[in-house]
Motif scaffolding. Structure first.
Motif, PDB file in Angstrom:
ATOM      1  N   GLU A   8       0.805  -1.218   0.000  1.00 39.21           N
ATOM      2  CA  GLU A   8       0.000   0.000   0.000  1.00 39.21           C
ATOM      3  C   GLU A   8       0.840   1.271   0.000  1.00 39.21           C
ATOM      4  O   GLU A   8       0.388   2.307  -0.468  1.00 39.21           O
ATOM      5  N   GLY A  13      -2.778   3.800  -6.902  1.00 41.20           N
ATOM      6  CA  GLY A  13      -4.194   3.760  -7.224  1.00 41.20           C
ATOM      7  C   GLY A  13      -4.492   4.008  -8.689  1.00 41.20           C
ATOM      8  O   GLY A  13      -5.511   4.611  -9.018  1.00 41.20           O
ATOM      9  N   LYS A  30     -11.706   2.527  -1.346  1.00 39.60           N
ATOM     10  CA  LYS A  30     -12.285   3.874  -1.245  1.00 39.60           C
ATOM     11  C   LYS A  30     -12.335   4.380   0.195  1.00 39.60           C
ATOM     12  O   LYS A  30     -12.464   5.571   0.439  1.00 39.60           O
ATOM     13  N   LYS A  32      -9.857   4.039   2.375  1.00 35.01           N
ATOM     14  CA  LYS A  32      -8.503   4.118   2.907  1.00 35.01           C
ATOM     15  C   LYS A  32      -7.612   4.919   1.974  1.00 35.01           C
ATOM     16  O   LYS A  32      -7.736   4.839   0.760  1.00 35.01           O
ATOM     17  N   LEU A  33      -6.711   5.693   2.555  1.00 36.95           N
ATOM     18  CA  LEU A  33      -5.687   6.418   1.802  1.00 36.95           C
ATOM     19  C   LEU A  33      -4.322   5.976   2.320  1.00 36.95           C
ATOM     20  O   LEU A  33      -4.151   5.771   3.522  1.00 36.95           O
ATOM     21  N   ASN A  34      -3.356   5.869   1.412  1.00 38.72           N
ATOM     22  CA  ASN A  34      -2.005   5.573   1.871  1.00 38.72           C
ATOM     23  C   ASN A  34      -1.304   6.884   2.251  1.00 38.72           C
ATOM     24  O   ASN A  34      -1.905   7.962   2.191  1.00 38.72           O
ATOM     25  N   GLY A  37      -1.572   9.736  -0.183  1.00 37.50           N
ATOM     26  CA  GLY A  37      -2.896  10.265  -0.489  1.00 37.50           C
ATOM     27  C   GLY A  37      -3.646   9.511  -1.575  1.00 37.50           C
ATOM     28  O   GLY A  37      -4.641  10.004  -2.091  1.00 37.50           O
ATOM     29  N   TYR A  38      -3.196   8.307  -1.921  1.00 35.83           N
ATOM     30  CA  TYR A  38      -3.847   7.492  -2.946  1.00 35.83           C
ATOM     31  C   TYR A  38      -4.702   6.403  -2.308  1.00 35.83           C
ATOM     32  O   TYR A  38      -4.391   5.916  -1.223  1.00 35.83           O
ATOM     33  N   HIS A  39      -5.746   6.003  -3.015  1.00 36.06           N
ATOM     34  CA  HIS A  39      -6.547   4.849  -2.616  1.00 36.06           C
ATOM     35  C   HIS A  39      -5.834   3.608  -3.158  1.00 36.06           C
ATOM     36  O   HIS A  39      -5.807   3.404  -4.374  1.00 36.06           O
TER      37      HIS A  39
END
Length: 68
Positions: A8, A13, A30, A32-34, A37-39
């Motif tokens: 992750e 994403g 959708k 969660k963000l790493n 800042g990406y899903h």
């Protein structure tokens, strides 16, 4: 039983793995963000994974590992 592991921290994403999966069992998380800042991608139905590695092959960041 096969499964995929998504790093992750590396996943951007991009959805290439989602589109490459012939069984359509990968989705972007959708909820969660790493840290960037990406899903990240996630396996939504692990029981159906056959370990074909289409997702790992398409991943431009090599964020997916397939275990068989």
């Amino acid at each position: 039983m096969a499964r995929i592991i998504v790093d992750e921290k590396v996943c951007k994403g991009c959805s290439m793995c989602v589109n490459a999966c012939p069984l359509k069992i990968i989705a972007l998380a959708k909820d969660k963000l790493n840290s960037k800042g990406y899903h990240p991608a996630k396996l939504i139905d692990p029981d159906k994974c056959v370990g074909c590695a289409a997702c790992a092959t398409m991943c431009p960041d090599t964020a997916i590992t397939v275990e068989k």
